[in-house]
Design an enzyme around this catalytic site. Structure first.
Site, PDB file in Angstrom:
ATOM      1  N   ARG A 189      26.829  51.438  43.820  1.00 47.95           N
ATOM      2  CA  ARG A 189      26.265  52.633  44.457  1.00 47.95           C
ATOM      3  C   ARG A 189      25.616  53.538  43.411  1.00 47.95           C
ATOM      4  O   ARG A 189      24.658  54.226  43.690  1.00 47.95           O
ATOM      5  CB  ARG A 189      27.357  53.372  45.226  1.00 47.95           C
ATOM      6  CG  ARG A 189      27.813  52.586  46.454  1.00 47.95           C
ATOM      7  CD  ARG A 189      29.045  53.170  47.068  1.00 47.95           C
ATOM      8  NE  ARG A 189      30.098  53.302  46.081  1.00 47.95           N
ATOM      9  CZ  ARG A 189      31.295  53.809  46.318  1.00 47.95           C
ATOM     10  NH1 ARG A 189      31.588  54.230  47.522  1.00 47.95           N
ATOM     11  NH2 ARG A 189      32.195  53.890  45.368  1.00 47.95           N
ATOM     12  N   ARG A 211      39.351  41.445  45.484  1.00 47.48           N
ATOM     13  CA  ARG A 211      40.507  41.308  46.365  1.00 47.48           C
ATOM     14  C   ARG A 211      40.064  40.411  47.515  1.00 47.48           C
ATOM     15  O   ARG A 211      38.885  40.428  47.894  1.00 47.48           O
ATOM     16  CB  ARG A 211      40.942  42.668  46.933  1.00 47.48           C
ATOM     17  CG  ARG A 211      41.649  43.589  45.957  1.00 47.48           C
ATOM     18  CD  ARG A 211      43.082  43.127  45.646  1.00 47.48           C
ATOM     19  NE  ARG A 211      43.776  44.078  44.784  1.00 47.48           N
ATOM     20  CZ  ARG A 211      43.820  43.998  43.457  1.00 47.48           C
ATOM     21  NH1 ARG A 211      43.214  43.014  42.821  1.00 47.48           N
ATOM     22  NH2 ARG A 211      44.497  44.892  42.757  1.00 47.48           N
ATOM     23  N   GLY A 262      43.869  37.176  37.426  1.00 49.78           N
ATOM     24  CA  GLY A 262      42.810  37.870  36.672  1.00 49.78           C
ATOM     25  C   GLY A 262      43.279  38.481  35.363  1.00 49.78           C
ATOM     26  O   GLY A 262      42.669  38.271  34.312  1.00 49.78           O
ATOM     27  N   HIS A 320      45.575  34.405  41.837  1.00 53.00           N
ATOM     28  CA  HIS A 320      45.450  35.822  41.473  1.00 53.00           C
ATOM     29  C   HIS A 320      45.959  36.078  40.043  1.00 53.00           C
ATOM     30  O   HIS A 320      46.941  36.808  39.839  1.00 53.00           O
ATOM     31  CB  HIS A 320      46.205  36.704  42.479  1.00 53.00           C
ATOM     32  CG  HIS A 320      45.744  38.137  42.466  1.00 53.00           C
ATOM     33  ND1 HIS A 320      45.751  38.948  43.569  1.00 53.00           N
ATOM     34  CD2 HIS A 320      45.249  38.914  41.463  1.00 53.00           C
ATOM     35  CE1 HIS A 320      45.297  40.149  43.248  1.00 53.00           C
ATOM     36  NE2 HIS A 320      44.978  40.142  41.961  1.00 53.00           N
ATOM     37  N   GLU A 357      48.042  36.350  50.444  1.00 53.87           N
ATOM     38  CA  GLU A 357      48.553  35.832  49.177  1.00 53.87           C
ATOM     39  C   GLU A 357      50.068  35.785  49.209  1.00 53.87           C
ATOM     40  O   GLU A 357      50.682  36.755  49.651  1.00 53.87           O
ATOM     41  CB  GLU A 357      48.069  36.713  48.016  1.00 53.87           C
ATOM     42  CG  GLU A 357      46.562  36.618  47.852  1.00 53.87           C
ATOM     43  CD  GLU A 357      46.017  37.416  46.672  1.00 53.87           C
ATOM     44  OE1 GLU A 357      46.795  38.043  45.944  1.00 53.87           O
ATOM     45  OE2 GLU A 357      44.794  37.400  46.489  1.00 53.87           O
TER      46      GLU A 357
HETATM   47  P1  NAP Z   1      35.919  50.096  38.467  1.00 53.16           P
HETATM   48  O1  NAP Z   1      35.640  50.415  37.037  1.00 53.16           O
HETATM   49  O2  NAP Z   1      36.276  51.206  39.398  1.00 53.16           O
HETATM   50  O3  NAP Z   1      34.654  49.305  39.025  1.00 53.16           O
HETATM   51  C1  NAP Z   1      34.418  49.070  40.355  1.00 53.16           C
HETATM   52  C2  NAP Z   1      32.917  49.155  40.596  1.00 53.16           C
HETATM   53  O4  NAP Z   1      32.660  48.855  41.969  1.00 53.16           O
HETATM   54  C3  NAP Z   1      32.371  50.543  40.313  1.00 53.16           C
HETATM   55  O5  NAP Z   1      31.354  50.456  39.351  1.00 53.16           O
HETATM   56  C4  NAP Z   1      31.828  51.013  41.659  1.00 53.16           C
HETATM   57  O6  NAP Z   1      30.613  51.673  41.427  1.00 53.16           O
HETATM   58  C5  NAP Z   1      31.625  49.702  42.429  1.00 53.16           C
HETATM   59  N1  NAP Z   1      31.724  49.897  43.862  1.00 53.16           N
HETATM   60  C6  NAP Z   1      32.674  50.568  44.554  1.00 53.16           C
HETATM   61  N2  NAP Z   1      32.397  50.551  45.863  1.00 53.16           N
HETATM   62  C7  NAP Z   1      31.244  49.866  45.998  1.00 53.16           C
HETATM   63  C8  NAP Z   1      30.426  49.523  47.111  1.00 53.16           C
HETATM   64  N3  NAP Z   1      30.762  49.915  48.344  1.00 53.16           N
HETATM   65  N4  NAP Z   1      29.319  48.794  46.888  1.00 53.16           N
HETATM   66  C9  NAP Z   1      28.968  48.438  45.640  1.00 53.16           C
HETATM   67  N5  NAP Z   1      29.688  48.739  44.539  1.00 53.16           N
HETATM   68  C10 NAP Z   1      30.820  49.459  44.716  1.00 53.16           C
HETATM   69  O7  NAP Z   1      37.098  49.054  38.592  1.00 53.16           O
HETATM   70  P2  NAP Z   1      37.439  47.824  37.621  1.00 53.16           P
HETATM   71  O8  NAP Z   1      38.454  48.250  36.627  1.00 53.16           O
HETATM   72  O9  NAP Z   1      36.178  47.194  37.140  1.00 53.16           O
HETATM   73  O10 NAP Z   1      38.164  46.863  38.690  1.00 53.16           O
HETATM   74  C11 NAP Z   1      37.448  46.415  39.828  1.00 53.16           C
HETATM   75  C12 NAP Z   1      38.346  45.707  40.816  1.00 53.16           C
HETATM   76  O11 NAP Z   1      38.684  44.439  40.326  1.00 53.16           O
HETATM   77  C13 NAP Z   1      39.695  46.384  41.070  1.00 53.16           C
HETATM   78  O12 NAP Z   1      39.611  47.427  42.022  1.00 53.16           O
HETATM   79  C14 NAP Z   1      40.542  45.236  41.570  1.00 53.16           C
HETATM   80  O13 NAP Z   1      40.510  45.153  42.973  1.00 53.16           O
HETATM   81  C15 NAP Z   1      39.871  44.017  40.961  1.00 53.16           C
HETATM   82  N6  NAP Z   1      40.733  43.374  39.956  1.00 53.16           N
HETATM   83  C16 NAP Z   1      41.214  42.121  40.213  1.00 53.16           C
HETATM   84  C17 NAP Z   1      42.001  41.496  39.268  1.00 53.16           C
HETATM   85  C18 NAP Z   1      42.516  40.104  39.518  1.00 53.16           C
HETATM   86  O14 NAP Z   1      43.563  39.752  39.006  1.00 53.16           O
HETATM   87  N7  NAP Z   1      41.815  39.267  40.266  1.00 53.16           N
HETATM   88  C19 NAP Z   1      42.339  42.124  38.070  1.00 53.16           C
HETATM   89  C20 NAP Z   1      41.850  43.404  37.845  1.00 53.16           C
HETATM   90  C21 NAP Z   1      41.036  44.027  38.795  1.00 53.16           C
HETATM   91  P3  NAP Z   1      30.034  52.778  42.422  1.00 53.16           P
HETATM   92  O15 NAP Z   1      31.179  53.674  42.771  1.00 53.16           O
HETATM   93  O16 NAP Z   1      28.939  53.415  41.678  1.00 53.16           O
HETATM   94  O17 NAP Z   1      29.533  51.996  43.590  1.00 53.16           O
END
Ligand code: NAP
Length: 319
Positions: free
Chosen positions: A178, A238, A288, A286, A267
């Site tokens: 966004r 997720r 990551g 899961h 999960e």
């Molecule tokens: P982050 O820094 O908050 O990054 C998330 C990004 O998603 C932000 O840049 C945000 O930008 C964007 N976003 C949010 N809503 C959106 C939408 N509707 N459309 C498009 N973009 C959108 O978080 P992170 O630390 O990178 O982590 C991201 C996610 O990865 C976590 O929330 C978690 O669910 C997942 N994760 C999974 C694992 C695993 O084990 N598989 C491990 C760690 C994290 P804008 O707000 O500008 O849109």
């Protein structure tokens, strides 16, 4: 004076437990399985702080019983297991573990991308099954990673870390967010585009948004239909961000070429889940952020958040 009580819902790094024991009576759920819901509700009644995993639902039902609760420290960066507005309404702090897991998760996302694009798991199974009887030019031929176009949906901390890795692989990087990310653009040459443009142009799509009401089922029939038949879809966000029936259709009808999934709607994913029966799916449980070092850092950060709040200071990584 009696120490406050902290519930830790799984066995985590001993340094984190030690940190908590300095300031609190600590009750650790040490069994291999997640704490059963009823036990969690009972134990929450006595807790001033909870160090929770993504397997625990922190909702109205729990909060109504947890009258002493001051802080929920989630040992994850995602927090879709927590009813944040309900916590805020009760003045309960909620924290997550950003940054400390970024690089490990980006490594896993890139590993999954490569494993899927180059059919590593399928190839390993083929060899172990004794099916490798002769070399052939088309044997386990996959897709080029080097020089391909990568689309990152959710260019946040982990998305940017994936982009840095992709730069080393000579990839052209598109992203959908966004907000604009000028620093990531300068560092990696990434270009911000619409979701549709990203899906139409990318050879590899990596989904890395948080799960929110806006991103729930973000990838459905229409979105998969925009992707190239040669493309690879990777989900490390997720499970709730993807319509799994739509993904199954896209994979089985040749609408997309393959998928690498670290997360699922349910999960642990049931082993008879239709997606797992497809040869062009690489599935992981899961994992990551699952490195020993990172999990220890996550636990220590969660514990430090609890210690800070119980000492009357503000949390370190508040949501
Ligand atoms: P982050 O820094 O908050 O990054 C998330 C990004 O998603 C932000 O840049 C945000 O930008 C964007 N976003 C949010 N809503 C959106 C939408 N509707 N459309 C498009 N973009 C959108 O978080 P992170 O630390 O990178 O982590 C991201 C996610 O990865 C976590 O929330 C978690 O669910 C997942 N994760 C999974 C694992 C695993 O084990 N598989 C491990 C760690 C994290 P804008 O707000 O500008 O849109």
């Amino acid at each position: 004076m009696k120490k406050p009580n902290v519930l830790v819902t799984r066995q985590v790094a001993s340094e984190a437990i030690a940190l908590l024991q300095e300031v609190a009576e600590v009750d650790v759920w040490t069994q291999d399985e997640p704490i059963p819901r009823q036990r969690l509700l009972e134990k929450a009644e006595n807790a001033d702080g909870i160090l929770a995993m993504l397997t625990e639902r922190i909702d109205e039902e729990l909060l109504a019983r947890a009258k002493r609760l001051q802080i929920v420290a989630n040992m994850a960066v995602g927090y879709d297991n927590i009813d944040l507005p309900a916590c805020k309404a009760r003045g309960i702090h909620v924290t997550n573990t950003p940054d400390v897991l970024t690089e490990a998760t980006a490594d896993l996302a890139f590993a999954l991308l490569m494993a899927t694009g180059r059919r590593l798991i399928e190839a390993n199974r083929f060899l172990m099954n004794g099916e490798w009887t002769a070399w052939s030019p088309s044997l386990m031929a996959g897709k080029n990673v080097y020089g391909a176009t990568l689309g990152i949906i959710g260019m946040g901390r982990i998305g940017e870390a994936v982009a840095r890795r992709a730069k080393g692989f000579g990839m052209k990087i598109l992203y959908h967010n966004r907000s604009q990310k000028p620093q990531a653009e300068a560092e990696t040459g990434a270009v911000r585009v619409s979701l549709e443009a990203l899906l139409r142009e990318s050879d590899f799509v990596v989904l890395l948004t948080p799960l929110t009401e806006e991103t729930r089922l973000l990838m459905g029939d229409q979105q998969f239909s925009w992707m190239k038949p040669t493309s690879v879809f990777i989900n490390v966000s997720r499970g709730g961000t993807v319509d799994e029936a739509a993904l199954h259709w896209a994979l089985s009808s040749g609408k997309i070429w393959a998928a690498g999934l670290d997360v699922f709607q349910q999960e642990p994913v049931p082993v008879d889940h239709p997606l797992l029966a497809l040869p062009n799916v690489v599935a992981l449980p899961h994992i990551g952020s699952a490195t020993e070092q990172t999990r220890a850092e996550m636990a220590k950060l969660a514990a430090a958040n609890i210690a800070a709040v119980l000492a009357g200071k503000g949390p370190l990584t508040a949501l």
